[in-house]
Motif scaffolding. Sequence first.
Motif, PDB file in Angstrom:
ATOM      1  N   LEU A 128       0.992  -1.040   0.567  1.00  0.00           N
ATOM      2  CA  LEU A 128      -0.053   0.360   0.033  1.00  0.00           C
ATOM      3  C   LEU A 128       0.884   1.234  -0.038  1.00  0.00           C
ATOM      4  O   LEU A 128       0.367   2.445  -0.855  1.00  0.00           O
ATOM      5  CB  LEU A 128      -1.074  -0.346   1.567  1.00  0.00           C
ATOM      6  CG  LEU A 128      -2.061  -0.576   1.159  1.00  0.00           C
ATOM      7  CD1 LEU A 128      -3.328  -0.938   2.241  1.00  0.00           C
ATOM      8  CD2 LEU A 128      -3.168  -0.751   0.057  1.00  0.00           C
ATOM      9  N   LEU A 129       2.301   1.185   0.896  1.00  0.00           N
ATOM     10  CA  LEU A 129       2.793   2.797   1.017  1.00  0.00           C
ATOM     11  C   LEU A 129       3.650   3.044   0.066  1.00  0.00           C
ATOM     12  O   LEU A 129       3.937   3.017  -0.880  1.00  0.00           O
ATOM     13  CB  LEU A 129       3.822   2.225   2.293  1.00  0.00           C
ATOM     14  CG  LEU A 129       3.140   2.229   3.579  1.00  0.00           C
ATOM     15  CD1 LEU A 129       3.820   2.105   4.350  1.00  0.00           C
ATOM     16  CD2 LEU A 129       1.683   3.267   3.875  1.00  0.00           C
ATOM     17  N   ARG A 130       3.693   1.883  -1.108  1.00  0.00           N
ATOM     18  CA  ARG A 130       4.583   1.791  -2.145  1.00  0.00           C
ATOM     19  C   ARG A 130       3.326   2.737  -3.330  1.00  0.00           C
ATOM     20  O   ARG A 130       3.835   3.234  -4.384  1.00  0.00           O
ATOM     21  CB  ARG A 130       4.961   0.852  -2.997  1.00  0.00           C
ATOM     22  CG  ARG A 130       6.085  -0.281  -1.804  1.00  0.00           C
ATOM     23  CD  ARG A 130       6.700  -1.407  -2.507  1.00  0.00           C
ATOM     24  NE  ARG A 130       6.411  -2.355  -2.880  1.00  0.00           N
ATOM     25  CZ  ARG A 130       5.980  -3.432  -2.128  1.00  0.00           C
ATOM     26  NH1 ARG A 130       7.138  -2.862  -0.836  1.00  0.00           N
ATOM     27  NH2 ARG A 130       5.185  -4.243  -2.760  1.00  0.00           N
ATOM     28  N   THR A 131       2.639   1.903  -3.323  1.00  0.00           N
ATOM     29  CA  THR A 131       1.378   2.550  -4.520  1.00  0.00           C
ATOM     30  C   THR A 131       0.946   4.129  -3.707  1.00  0.00           C
ATOM     31  O   THR A 131       0.797   4.808  -4.937  1.00  0.00           O
ATOM     32  CB  THR A 131       0.005   1.279  -4.363  1.00  0.00           C
ATOM     33  OG1 THR A 131       0.571   0.139  -4.845  1.00  0.00           O
ATOM     34  CG2 THR A 131      -0.457   2.095  -5.184  1.00  0.00           C
ATOM     35  N   LEU A 283     -10.632   6.481  -5.524  1.00  0.00           N
ATOM     36  CA  LEU A 283      -9.042   6.164  -6.373  1.00  0.00           C
ATOM     37  C   LEU A 283      -8.002   6.324  -5.656  1.00  0.00           C
ATOM     38  O   LEU A 283      -7.438   7.091  -4.374  1.00  0.00           O
ATOM     39  CB  LEU A 283      -9.084   6.027  -7.879  1.00  0.00           C
ATOM     40  CG  LEU A 283     -10.073   6.076  -8.364  1.00  0.00           C
ATOM     41  CD1 LEU A 283     -10.197   7.313 -10.174  1.00  0.00           C
ATOM     42  CD2 LEU A 283     -10.064   4.317  -9.167  1.00  0.00           C
ATOM     43  N   PHE A 284      -6.656   5.246  -6.269  1.00  0.00           N
ATOM     44  CA  PHE A 284      -4.643   5.483  -5.280  1.00  0.00           C
ATOM     45  C   PHE A 284      -4.345   6.996  -6.077  1.00  0.00           C
ATOM     46  O   PHE A 284      -4.053   7.088  -5.592  1.00  0.00           O
ATOM     47  CB  PHE A 284      -4.217   4.500  -5.437  1.00  0.00           C
ATOM     48  CG  PHE A 284      -4.561   3.345  -4.112  1.00  0.00           C
ATOM     49  CD1 PHE A 284      -5.724   2.872  -3.296  1.00  0.00           C
ATOM     50  CD2 PHE A 284      -3.223   2.310  -3.923  1.00  0.00           C
ATOM     51  CE1 PHE A 284      -5.698   2.577  -2.370  1.00  0.00           C
ATOM     52  CE2 PHE A 284      -3.848   1.945  -2.922  1.00  0.00           C
ATOM     53  CZ  PHE A 284      -5.121   1.419  -2.244  1.00  0.00           C
ATOM     54  N   THR A 285      -4.771   7.289  -7.541  1.00  0.00           N
ATOM     55  CA  THR A 285      -4.380   8.367  -8.128  1.00  0.00           C
ATOM     56  C   THR A 285      -5.051   8.537  -9.455  1.00  0.00           C
ATOM     57  O   THR A 285      -5.769   7.410  -9.303  1.00  0.00           O
ATOM     58  CB  THR A 285      -2.901   7.668  -8.380  1.00  0.00           C
ATOM     59  OG1 THR A 285      -3.065   6.524  -9.527  1.00  0.00           O
ATOM     60  CG2 THR A 285      -1.508   7.246  -7.795  1.00  0.00           C
ATOM     61  N   HIS A 286      -5.623   9.219  -9.513  1.00  0.00           N
ATOM     62  CA  HIS A 286      -6.406  10.348 -11.066  1.00  0.00           C
ATOM     63  C   HIS A 286      -6.036   9.703 -11.774  1.00  0.00           C
ATOM     64  O   HIS A 286      -5.306   8.871 -11.966  1.00  0.00           O
ATOM     65  CB  HIS A 286      -5.667  11.368 -10.618  1.00  0.00           C
ATOM     66  CG  HIS A 286      -6.582  12.285 -12.512  1.00  0.00           C
ATOM     67  ND1 HIS A 286      -8.023  12.722 -11.813  1.00  0.00           N
ATOM     68  CD2 HIS A 286      -6.840  12.020 -13.633  1.00  0.00           C
ATOM     69  CE1 HIS A 286      -8.413  13.000 -12.904  1.00  0.00           C
ATOM     70  NE2 HIS A 286      -7.966  12.782 -14.142  1.00  0.00           N
ATOM     71  N   PRO A 294     -12.670  11.369  -6.450  1.00  0.00           N
ATOM     72  CA  PRO A 294     -11.126  11.728  -5.900  1.00  0.00           C
ATOM     73  C   PRO A 294     -10.400  10.901  -5.681  1.00  0.00           C
ATOM     74  O   PRO A 294     -10.760   9.204  -5.241  1.00  0.00           O
ATOM     75  CB  PRO A 294     -12.196  12.301  -3.922  1.00  0.00           C
ATOM     76  CG  PRO A 294     -13.433  11.845  -4.366  1.00  0.00           C
ATOM     77  CD  PRO A 294     -13.870  11.476  -5.564  1.00  0.00           C
ATOM     78  N   ASP A 295      -9.144  10.986  -5.500  1.00  0.00           N
ATOM     79  CA  ASP A 295      -8.202  10.314  -5.370  1.00  0.00           C
ATOM     80  C   ASP A 295      -7.635  10.278  -4.061  1.00  0.00           C
ATOM     81  O   ASP A 295      -7.581  10.919  -2.939  1.00  0.00           O
ATOM     82  CB  ASP A 295      -7.025   9.725  -6.352  1.00  0.00           C
ATOM     83  CG  ASP A 295      -6.375  10.955  -6.654  1.00  0.00           C
ATOM     84  OD1 ASP A 295      -5.626  10.979  -5.719  1.00  0.00           O
ATOM     85  OD2 ASP A 295      -6.870  11.874  -7.328  1.00  0.00           O
TER      86      ASP A 295
END
Length: 484
Positions: A128-131, A283-286, A294-295
């Motif tokens: 998770l932290l890498r992502t 999402l994690f990122t856009h 939102p991410d």
Amino acid sequence: MTESDPRRSIPRTDYLLTLPEVVAAAQRLGQATVKAVIAEAQSAARDGRITPAEVAPTVIDRLGSRSASSLTPVLNATGIIVHTNLGRAPLSEAAQQAVADAAGYVDVEMDLATGKRSKRGTGVKQALLRTCPAAEDAVIVNNGAAALLLAVTALRADHSSARGHRAGPSTAQGPQVDVPVARSVDAEEIIVSRGELIEIGAGFRLTDLMTTTGARLHEVGTTNRTHLTDYANAIGPESANLLKVHTSNFRVEGFTSSVEVSELRGLADEHNLPLIVDLGSGLFTHDDALPDEPDVDAALRAGADVVIVSGDKLLGGPQAGLVLGRTEAVQRIATHPLARAMRTDKLTLAALEATITHTGNPVHDALHIDLDELRRRTETLAEVVGATVVAHDGRVGGGGAPGVPLPGWAIELPEDCAAALRTDDPAIVTRVHQGRCLVDLRCVPAGDDERIAAAITRVLTGGDDVHVDTVTHTVGSNLLGDHD
């Protein structure tokens, strides 16, 4: 029952239990399930629905097709990617393999090098932290509602130096002294916009969830407009935290306004209040496919102490609640006594880690499907079964990107086909809309198009196995020809 009554020849239970196929089924399904199937077949023979000679074949056939679970696999032809009634996100092949690998004994809480106990979920936390590099720490619980409950319970402002005491009376012996005042935990307030107090599926309301913590909700603003001053005016000695909730399953349009996370960060710092942001299916990122969704990365960079998302929605993994954010805040959540009651099991941890570390999964693929390929598959299916292709917008589903259409196509069938397809083998769930049964292939693996065609043909024509085989061959040939 006379000597000549054919029911006397119904096979006995002890005989049926010795059949090799039944013995094998008992090892897979359990003795109780097997006996129930036998009893059903014997009852059918007594009622004349089958002959005594058909009992043994019926038992063998039913046991052979019976799953160890009561859950029935289905093909999702609704066009809704994260379909709550169908189990939300289908797991990727990597995640399925991870679950199978974790089904036995695994080192979920053991360091094999030292033989000592280790922390649960270390691998998935690192993934998770890498992502999401904006997060300093993470904790995983069993679903999004649990994550929110845990966050608003654990992250409460500490104002003990400024409240909870009152001045004692002056005396001739000396000045006033502070005297403790009895305070009830249920006096603490969660400050949240009125327009963000949502109800999700099955009548579940976030308001009811949060008030079970003993806190009181302090609603600010109106349904359509909330300003920073609304939050500021609400802050007082009983304020516990600031909460911002993404209205993931509905949209308010028109004369609206809301307060950004970055604006709330300044207010939270000014009053020493934790800032909790619940994105739901964020999402994690856009993602350009969902420009207004939102991410996590953006919310953390804007100043949220913690961000809450679900693992089984747009992420495409198993049901889980993910909390990412600042180390101090996440650790307060992770060490709260409620966290133990909400922790995830080894199968969820395995599936989640595989989902995060492998780029492809069915949710991502359906969201970013090649529209030319989707149309080609739909037209091929329509040609084989004699149906019409119509434009059809899919949806994210599961409370994600409400109102955002995902352009595509479906084949149109009579409405009564929907029930027949749902109860067929394979079970196919379609969309019923305006008196039509719509079959959308967006969420159907391409390898299952032949099964869809065969099932639709059975429903439309009552075709026998020979005809179905012919249809299957035709679809397969068409698909192969298009790829030559």
